[in-house]
Design an enzyme around this catalytic site. Sequence first.
Site, PDB file in Angstrom:
ATOM      1  N   ASP A   9       0.879  -1.231   0.039  1.00  0.00           N
ATOM      2  CA  ASP A   9       0.058   0.034  -0.070  1.00  0.00           C
ATOM      3  C   ASP A   9       0.962   1.225  -0.042  1.00  0.00           C
ATOM      4  O   ASP A   9       1.973   1.044   0.220  1.00  0.00           O
ATOM      5  CB  ASP A   9      -0.908   0.103   1.187  1.00  0.00           C
ATOM      6  CG  ASP A   9      -1.826   1.306   1.343  1.00  0.00           C
ATOM      7  OD1 ASP A   9      -2.218   1.632   0.554  1.00  0.00           O
ATOM      8  OD2 ASP A   9      -1.736   1.835   2.524  1.00  0.00           O
ATOM      9  N   ASP A  11      -0.117   5.069   1.091  1.00  0.00           N
ATOM     10  CA  ASP A  11      -0.134   6.142   2.106  1.00  0.00           C
ATOM     11  C   ASP A  11      -0.493   5.354   3.434  1.00  0.00           C
ATOM     12  O   ASP A  11      -0.884   4.377   3.700  1.00  0.00           O
ATOM     13  CB  ASP A  11      -1.795   6.469   2.073  1.00  0.00           C
ATOM     14  CG  ASP A  11      -1.902   7.432   0.502  1.00  0.00           C
ATOM     15  OD1 ASP A  11      -1.312   8.483   0.507  1.00  0.00           O
ATOM     16  OD2 ASP A  11      -2.640   7.051  -0.086  1.00  0.00           O
ATOM     17  N   ASP A 161      -1.347  -0.836   5.977  1.00  0.00           N
ATOM     18  CA  ASP A 161      -1.541  -0.208   7.341  1.00  0.00           C
ATOM     19  C   ASP A 161      -2.988  -0.277   7.569  1.00  0.00           C
ATOM     20  O   ASP A 161      -3.259   0.366   8.839  1.00  0.00           O
ATOM     21  CB  ASP A 161      -0.853   1.105   7.333  1.00  0.00           C
ATOM     22  CG  ASP A 161      -1.540   1.953   6.525  1.00  0.00           C
ATOM     23  OD1 ASP A 161      -1.672   1.806   5.193  1.00  0.00           O
ATOM     24  OD2 ASP A 161      -1.890   3.103   6.899  1.00  0.00           O
TER      25      ASP A 161
END
Length: 211
Positions: A9, A11, A161
């Site tokens: 991922d 961001d 995250d």
Amino acid sequence: MTQKVIIFDFDGTIADTVDALVTIANRLALEFGYVPINSQELLLLRNLTAREIIKYSGVSLFKIPFMVKKVKGELKHKIPELTPIEGINAALIELHNQGYHLGIITSNSQENVNQFLKFHNLDYLFDFIYSGVTIFGKTTIINNVLRQKQFKPEVVIYVGDETRDVESAKKANIKVVAVSWGFNSSEALGKQNPDFLIHHPRELLDVIKSC
């Protein structure tokens, strides 16, 4: 033996964008009809899934794609101010040097990601970047990447995250490493039962080797 593919991922996993995204979200609060986020609310939101956050905000599902598009547009102007997560550069370089294939799947724009990677001299590390607007998860995008790149699920590991990253990877039948240095808290991530839950980028190589 086929070398493993590590999909990240962007961001909160590679780029430290949480504060910038909160600032942008607060600026758009009046336009989209939700209450600005203060520090206490941010702690609460870190413990919620994407579905729970949308329910908590009261924003209509129909407005979410427009809001996401606007956030990405505003984030474009903040790219030079953003920094990589502490320790992620070294981890990415080591994974690349070990021969792993690295890629990114993100709901941010490909333009933003490319600009950030080039700004921090990380662009050479990644074999592919896929961008798509997703509200609750990235399962469809992950499956599309696996099919287009002809990756077998057993050699792919997803690193993210957010709780939706864990959910999406599990639905796509690939292993997932949840990282606690981004948006969602360790507690929220742990409830999704990822294959691994780590707290610093230096742990990445060890857990990936053990997969």
